[in-house]
Design a protein around this motif. Structure first.
Motif: not given
Length: 252
Positions: A51-55, A102-107, A126-131
């Motif tokens: 989450e923090d990475e994507a943000l 998305l981050a919560d589902i993955r975690a 990865g996080p880039q795709a989430i963002a």
């Protein structure tokens, strides 16, 4: 036409994006379950990990379009989901809300066993795709002008309940708050709202805001139906809403 691998993933992708948040596992694809509602040490929005990475990443809308292909078979090309509530509307949702869910589902902090395998980094990145996909939904997808609503028989009661219980987080118009991770619920399908609300009340949405869970425990069936019918009819800003019959030009 969708790419073959994306089609397979999309057919099994079942997403739900409303209130939520919890401790996020460290990025990299090895899920770790966070504390559940009622467990000692549970935090609704602990942040961290993917989450923090994507943000903190700059979104790439071109890649967001590619990632969204995985979502589109269930949520539709326009991001409108289905009016029967099987799939929620994602169009116009706040990007931070999408990133969190998305981050919560993955975690494994939000249970979604059907979607989970197809939301992994090995499938969408990865996080880039989430963002990227979160930004694409917010910027490129216009909202459904005719979302699914209830029977409209108890709207005055629903309005009263909404004003007394929901405005502090979701706002008077249901717009939510991107910076506080409160979702946009205006124009969301009634049947979807009803299902998620019930799961939150029963503790099945493990990443739900515990304040909301406590707040709605005293709501009767009448209260629930009335307030969610009213909520589904709240109008998003005109600039976020598509004209009737709109088709996503990215997939024409």
């Amino acid at each position: 036409m969708l790419k073959f691998k994306h089609s397979l993933a999309a057919l099994a992708a079942v997403s739900a994006l409303l209130v939520g948040g919890a401790a996020i596992a460290a990025g990299g694809g090895t899920p770790q379950k966070g504390k559940s509602l009622g467990e000692e040490g549970y935090q609704w929005h602990a942040g961290g990990g993917e989450e923090d990475e994507a943000l903190h990443l700059k979104p790439d809308l071109a890649n967001g379009k590619e990632v969204y292909e995985v979502c589109s078979a269930c949520h539709q090309m326009e991001g409108w989901g289905l009016t029967d509530g099987t799939f929620p509307q994602l169009a116009g949702q706040h990007p931070k809300v999408v990133i969190k869910q998305l981050a919560d589902i993955r975690a494994l902090n939000r249970d979604n066993p059907t979607m989970y395998p197809f939301a992994l980094p090995s499938q969408i990145g990865g996080p880039q795709a989430i963002a990227d996909v979160a930004a694409y939904m917010a910027v490129k997808l216009k909202m459904n002008p005719e979302p699914g609503v209830g029977d409209g028989k108890d709207l005055a009661h629903g309005k009263k309940l909404y004003e007394e219980n929901c405005t502090r987080c979701h706002g008077a118009d249901g717009a939510g708050d991107n910076d506080k991770f409160y979702p946009r619920i205006q124009g969301q399908h009634y049947e979807y709202l009803l299902r998620q609300y019930q799961w939150i009340k029963e503790g099945k949405r493990r990443n739900a805001n515990p304040d909301m869970m406590k707040q709605i425990q005293s709501f009767t069936d009448r209260d629930t139906k009335a307030v969610l019918d009213y909520t589904s009819r709240l109008k998003p800003p005109a600039n976020l809403v598509a004209p009737k019959g709109w088709k996503n030009p990215d997939f024409q």
